[in-house]
Design an enzyme around this catalytic site. Structure first.
Site, PDB file in Angstrom:
ATOM      1  N   ASP A  66       0.782  -1.307   0.068  1.00 13.69           N
ATOM      2  CA  ASP A  66      -0.075   0.123   0.128  1.00 13.69           C
ATOM      3  C   ASP A  66       0.964   1.180  -0.198  1.00 13.69           C
ATOM      4  O   ASP A  66       1.868   1.274   0.972  1.00 13.69           O
ATOM      5  CB  ASP A  66      -0.930   0.058   1.356  1.00 13.69           C
ATOM      6  CG  ASP A  66      -1.708   1.181   1.338  1.00 13.69           C
ATOM      7  OD1 ASP A  66      -1.820   2.022   0.566  1.00 13.69           O
ATOM      8  OD2 ASP A  66      -2.072   1.457   2.579  1.00 13.69           O
ATOM      9  N   ASN A  73      -0.407   4.530  -0.170  1.00 12.50           N
ATOM     10  CA  ASN A  73      -1.036   5.899   0.398  1.00 12.50           C
ATOM     11  C   ASN A  73      -1.640   5.739   1.772  1.00 12.50           C
ATOM     12  O   ASN A  73      -2.161   6.507   1.964  1.00 12.50           O
ATOM     13  CB  ASN A  73      -2.058   6.287  -0.668  1.00 12.50           C
ATOM     14  CG  ASN A  73      -3.108   5.247  -0.823  1.00 12.50           C
ATOM     15  OD1 ASN A  73      -3.325   4.350  -0.522  1.00 12.50           O
ATOM     16  ND2 ASN A  73      -3.966   5.591  -2.075  1.00 12.50           N
ATOM     17  N   ASP A  83      -4.133   3.892   2.696  1.00 13.35           N
ATOM     18  CA  ASP A  83      -5.607   3.679   3.083  1.00 13.35           C
ATOM     19  C   ASP A  83      -5.859   1.972   3.371  1.00 13.35           C
ATOM     20  O   ASP A  83      -6.921   1.494   3.511  1.00 13.35           O
ATOM     21  CB  ASP A  83      -6.322   3.852   1.867  1.00 13.35           C
ATOM     22  CG  ASP A  83      -5.860   3.015   0.544  1.00 13.35           C
ATOM     23  OD1 ASP A  83      -5.196   2.136   0.575  1.00 13.35           O
ATOM     24  OD2 ASP A  83      -6.841   3.093  -0.428  1.00 13.35           O
ATOM     25  N   ASP A 100      -1.785  -1.132  -3.730  1.00 12.74           N
ATOM     26  CA  ASP A 100      -2.155  -0.487  -4.907  1.00 12.74           C
ATOM     27  C   ASP A 100      -0.973  -0.603  -6.135  1.00 12.74           C
ATOM     28  O   ASP A 100       0.226  -1.172  -5.724  1.00 12.74           O
ATOM     29  CB  ASP A 100      -2.334   0.890  -4.739  1.00 12.74           C
ATOM     30  CG  ASP A 100      -1.207   1.574  -3.727  1.00 12.74           C
ATOM     31  OD1 ASP A 100      -0.296   1.376  -4.298  1.00 12.74           O
ATOM     32  OD2 ASP A 100      -1.759   2.248  -2.770  1.00 12.74           O
ATOM     33  N   ASP A 158      -4.294 -10.798 -15.251  1.00 14.06           N
ATOM     34  CA  ASP A 158      -5.233 -11.927 -14.822  1.00 14.06           C
ATOM     35  C   ASP A 158      -6.545 -11.555 -15.273  1.00 14.06           C
ATOM     36  O   ASP A 158      -7.244 -10.552 -14.843  1.00 14.06           O
ATOM     37  CB  ASP A 158      -5.358 -11.862 -13.459  1.00 14.06           C
ATOM     38  CG  ASP A 158      -5.844 -12.986 -12.793  1.00 14.06           C
ATOM     39  OD1 ASP A 158      -6.854 -13.590 -13.543  1.00 14.06           O
ATOM     40  OD2 ASP A 158      -5.501 -13.675 -11.807  1.00 14.06           O
ATOM     41  N   ASP A 170      -8.988 -16.708 -16.131  1.00 17.94           N
ATOM     42  CA  ASP A 170      -9.512 -17.186 -14.947  1.00 17.94           C
ATOM     43  C   ASP A 170     -10.641 -17.946 -15.410  1.00 17.94           C
ATOM     44  O   ASP A 170     -11.461 -17.618 -16.336  1.00 17.94           O
ATOM     45  CB  ASP A 170      -9.991 -15.967 -13.962  1.00 17.94           C
ATOM     46  CG  ASP A 170     -10.521 -16.681 -12.816  1.00 17.94           C
ATOM     47  OD1 ASP A 170     -10.052 -16.924 -11.951  1.00 17.94           O
ATOM     48  OD2 ASP A 170     -11.952 -16.558 -13.069  1.00 17.94           O
ATOM     49  N   GLU A 173      -6.804 -21.412 -16.270  1.00 15.56           N
ATOM     50  CA  GLU A 173      -7.232 -21.997 -15.045  1.00 15.56           C
ATOM     51  C   GLU A 173      -8.362 -22.930 -15.547  1.00 15.56           C
ATOM     52  O   GLU A 173      -9.264 -22.866 -15.808  1.00 15.56           O
ATOM     53  CB  GLU A 173      -7.771 -20.927 -13.887  1.00 15.56           C
ATOM     54  CG  GLU A 173      -8.197 -21.716 -12.577  1.00 15.56           C
ATOM     55  CD  GLU A 173      -9.013 -20.680 -12.096  1.00 15.56           C
ATOM     56  OE1 GLU A 173      -9.061 -20.948 -10.660  1.00 15.56           O
ATOM     57  OE2 GLU A 173      -9.865 -19.811 -12.404  1.00 15.56           O
ATOM     58  N   HIS A 233      -3.465 -17.453  -4.762  1.00 12.68           N
ATOM     59  CA  HIS A 233      -4.202 -16.475  -4.110  1.00 12.68           C
ATOM     60  C   HIS A 233      -5.466 -17.459  -3.683  1.00 12.68           C
ATOM     61  O   HIS A 233      -6.252 -17.011  -2.955  1.00 12.68           O
ATOM     62  CB  HIS A 233      -4.888 -15.299  -4.974  1.00 12.68           C
ATOM     63  CG  HIS A 233      -5.382 -15.937  -6.075  1.00 12.68           C
ATOM     64  ND1 HIS A 233      -4.975 -16.603  -7.361  1.00 12.68           N
ATOM     65  CD2 HIS A 233      -6.809 -15.749  -6.624  1.00 12.68           C
ATOM     66  CE1 HIS A 233      -5.794 -16.713  -8.210  1.00 12.68           C
ATOM     67  NE2 HIS A 233      -7.089 -16.316  -7.809  1.00 12.68           N
ATOM     68  N   ASP A 234      -5.795 -18.714  -4.128  1.00 15.21           N
ATOM     69  CA  ASP A 234      -6.936 -19.503  -3.748  1.00 15.21           C
ATOM     70  C   ASP A 234      -6.477 -20.662  -3.001  1.00 15.21           C
ATOM     71  O   ASP A 234      -7.499 -21.583  -2.708  1.00 15.21           O
ATOM     72  CB  ASP A 234      -7.525 -19.885  -5.259  1.00 15.21           C
ATOM     73  CG  ASP A 234      -8.453 -18.881  -6.023  1.00 15.21           C
ATOM     74  OD1 ASP A 234      -8.931 -18.037  -5.225  1.00 15.21           O
ATOM     75  OD2 ASP A 234      -8.613 -19.165  -7.188  1.00 15.21           O
TER      76      ASP A 234
END
Length: 563
Positions: free
Chosen positions: A21, A23, A25, A29, A98, A199, A256, A331-332
């Site tokens: 990150d 910034n 928040d 990003d 992706d 995907d 995938e 990520h899964d």
């Protein structure tokens, strides 16, 4: 051998919301990614796969796209994307997007129009059906639990969603939809992106007529994956995409494609098929499931013999006919060191051993962010600390069915997708250096010990071991293109194999457990003629003995130069 740049590459996967990150928040990003490119360049990776960054309401962390040609505001702007692409290319790295072609967000303008009335011109962009017997059109179950059908009261019809109800499936039987998707893919290629991970691409075709699965009572919903996975027309559509768009660009593509074996995979990636460069196979991802039909949540001990069988089959069937994509987590999936290694007592050696395993196989190796520093699964105490829609749906479903809280949370601790989605651990400071603010999901508490800052400085770290593996792959063609042969097929602790190319042969020896099994030099290997390329333990000469004990999670790779 058919050399290609994408065969010789190493891919690093970034899950942008959790990477860096810039910034404060609490959300990763594009500028955050840019700030860490030197770290990735130092690691030695060639391709960076960035999970979806398109405009999205974020019900499924970006896999619900509301505008294919815009950037999610939390991630930045299109100018930020162009900056990221320039910075990657300046460092000699390539960018793989992706891309979700199976479905969009329910907020995509196409779907907003589609659901507005039955006679809207875009009605047929999606899959609408009337109900049956007072319920949905059939009894197919969604990947995220519940029916694949959602009733829309405005028109009193159901739309199909294989995933979340916020992710309506596109209708690939509509030629207008196909044309628009082709135009969008080419738009990104003209911007200069270097490839796509497609995907859920195996699901773009559904069984015509949408019949019930094998359940005469139609309740409860049943897993009917054979009704919408890897159907024959998928190949026609992919060949059409290749011939009209992809053929004209020197890019990398990976699909995938769950639910298939290596022979079926050749239909996607076989030489001359004009479809994809490689696919992600899922067979080894079900090793610790009670059965493929029970879903991923019923966890059982996995078998090394079964892992050998699966991986060896893919290695041998695809050799000289197609190409593998090799991975242990993404990520899964749960963190690899927590799933296949030992994250309590042998985290460092087991993470190095698993890295050796993947990088010495034939195929393109994929590193998931944090894997290179040995990040682990997270065990949040409360369901309130989880963010993944699949996890939350599973929790609610099991609670309704009376499953005890402790049992539900145990499954979540093992298999939640949030295990891989906690923020990247950059240092031992606030939020692991990921953000100066409050992270969108909690950082793993072990970031004080496990972080990139510590790893980069330690010459014996997992990170620096990955650097060695990547450097070896660039140096020795046998690691990329050599044929594979399994050794000790019935050994329950040791996974050993060879890779052979012309006059070079590798011997890869891996102990997958915390035991000390005996290894005997195989026939044809003279220890005095072997060069040790890499090991995760300090080595002394074993050349005066015919066998030796492997240490817990030990990995060794030897090179034999044959005359």
């Amino acid at each position: 051998m058919n050399p290609k740049w994408w065969k010789e590459s190493v891919v690093y996967q970034i899950y942008p919301i959790s990477f860096m990150d810039s910034n404060g928040d609490g959300i990763g990003d594009l500028q955050g990614i840019i700030s860490r490119l030197d770290y990735l360049q130092d690691l030695g990776v060639d391709v960076i796969w960035v999970c979806p960054i398109y405009k999205s309401p974020n019900h499924d962390n970006g896999y619900d796209i509301s505008d294919y040609c815009d950037i999610m505001k939390e991630f930045g702007t299109m100018d930020d994307f162009d900056h990221l692409l320039r910075e990657m290319h300046a460092r000699g790295m390539k960018l793989m997007m992706d891309l979700v072609l199976n479905h969009t967000s329910h907020e995509h303008p196409w779907f907003v129009e589609s659901r507005s009335s039955k006679d809207n011109p875009k009605r047929d962009y999606y899959i609408w059906r009337k109900g049956k017997n007072g319920g949905p059109p059939n009894n197919w179950e969604s990947y995220f639990s519940g029916s694949v059908w959602e009733l829309d009261p405005r028109t009193d019809e159901y739309y199909l969603h294989l995933y979340s109800k916020y992710q309506p499936d596109l209708n690939w039987e509509n030629p207008v939809v196909i044309d628009k998707l082709h135009e969008m893919v080419e738009w990104w290629l003209k911007k200069g992106v270097d490839g796509f991970r497609f995907d859920a691409i195996a699901h773009i075709v559904k069984t015509k007529g949408y019949p019930d699965a094998d359940n005469p009572n139609r309740t409860p919903t049943v897993r009917a994956y054979g009704m919408f996975s890897n159907l024959e027309d998928v190949h026609t559509l992919l060949q059409n995409l290749y011939d009209n768009v992809l053929y004209f660009y020197d890019i990398m593509t990976v699909g995938e494609t769950s639910g298939l074996g290596p022979e079926q995979a050749l239909d996607y990636v076989g030489d001359g098929r004009r479809e994809l460069n490689m696919t992600f196979q899922f067979e080894h991802m079900f090793l610790d499931a009670a059965s493929p039909g029970s879903g991923k949540w019923d966890v059982v001990p996995w078998s090394l013999l079964e892992l050998k069988k699966i991986m060896s089959n893919w290695q041998t069937v695809l050799h000289d006919r197609g190409w593998n994509a090799n991975y242990l987590c993404n990520h899964d999936q749960p963190r690899s060191v927590s799933r296949f290694g030992n994250d309590l007592f042998y985290r460092i050696p087991s993470a190095k051993m698993l890295a050796t395993f993947i990088h010495m196989l034939e195929g393109t190796p994929y590193i998931y962010q944090g894997e290179e520093i040995g990040m682990t699964n997270v065990c949040f105490d409360s369901i309130d600390e989880y963010r993944d829609v699949e996890t939350l749906n599973y929790y609610e479903e099991k609670r309704k069915n009376g499953v005890p809280e402790e049992q539900i949370m145990s499954a979540i601790h093992h298999k939640s997708r949030d295990n891989a989605r906690t923020p990247m651990q950059w240092d031992d400071g606030h939020a692991g250096g990921f953000t100066t603010g409050t992270p969108w999901i909690k950082v793993n508490s072990n970031h004080m010990e496990i972080n990139a800052g510590n790893a980069v400085k330690d010459p014996d770290s997992i990170y620096n071991y990955y650097k060695q593996l990547i450097a070896l792959r660039k140096k020795y063609k046998v690691i990329v293109y050599g044929s594979y042969e399994l050794l000790l097929a019935e050994h329950t602790e040791i996974y050993a194999y060879t890779r052979t190319l012309e006059d070079q042969r590798l011997l890869v020896i891996l102990n997958f457990f915390d035991t000390e099994p005996e290894f005997e030099w195989p026939a044809g290997f003279d220890p005095d003629q072997l060069e040790l390329l890499i090991s995760n333990y300090p080595q002394s000469k074993d050349h005066d003995i015919r066998s030796f004990k492997l240490r817990p999670y030990e990995a060794r790779v030897y090179l034999q130069q044959r005359v």
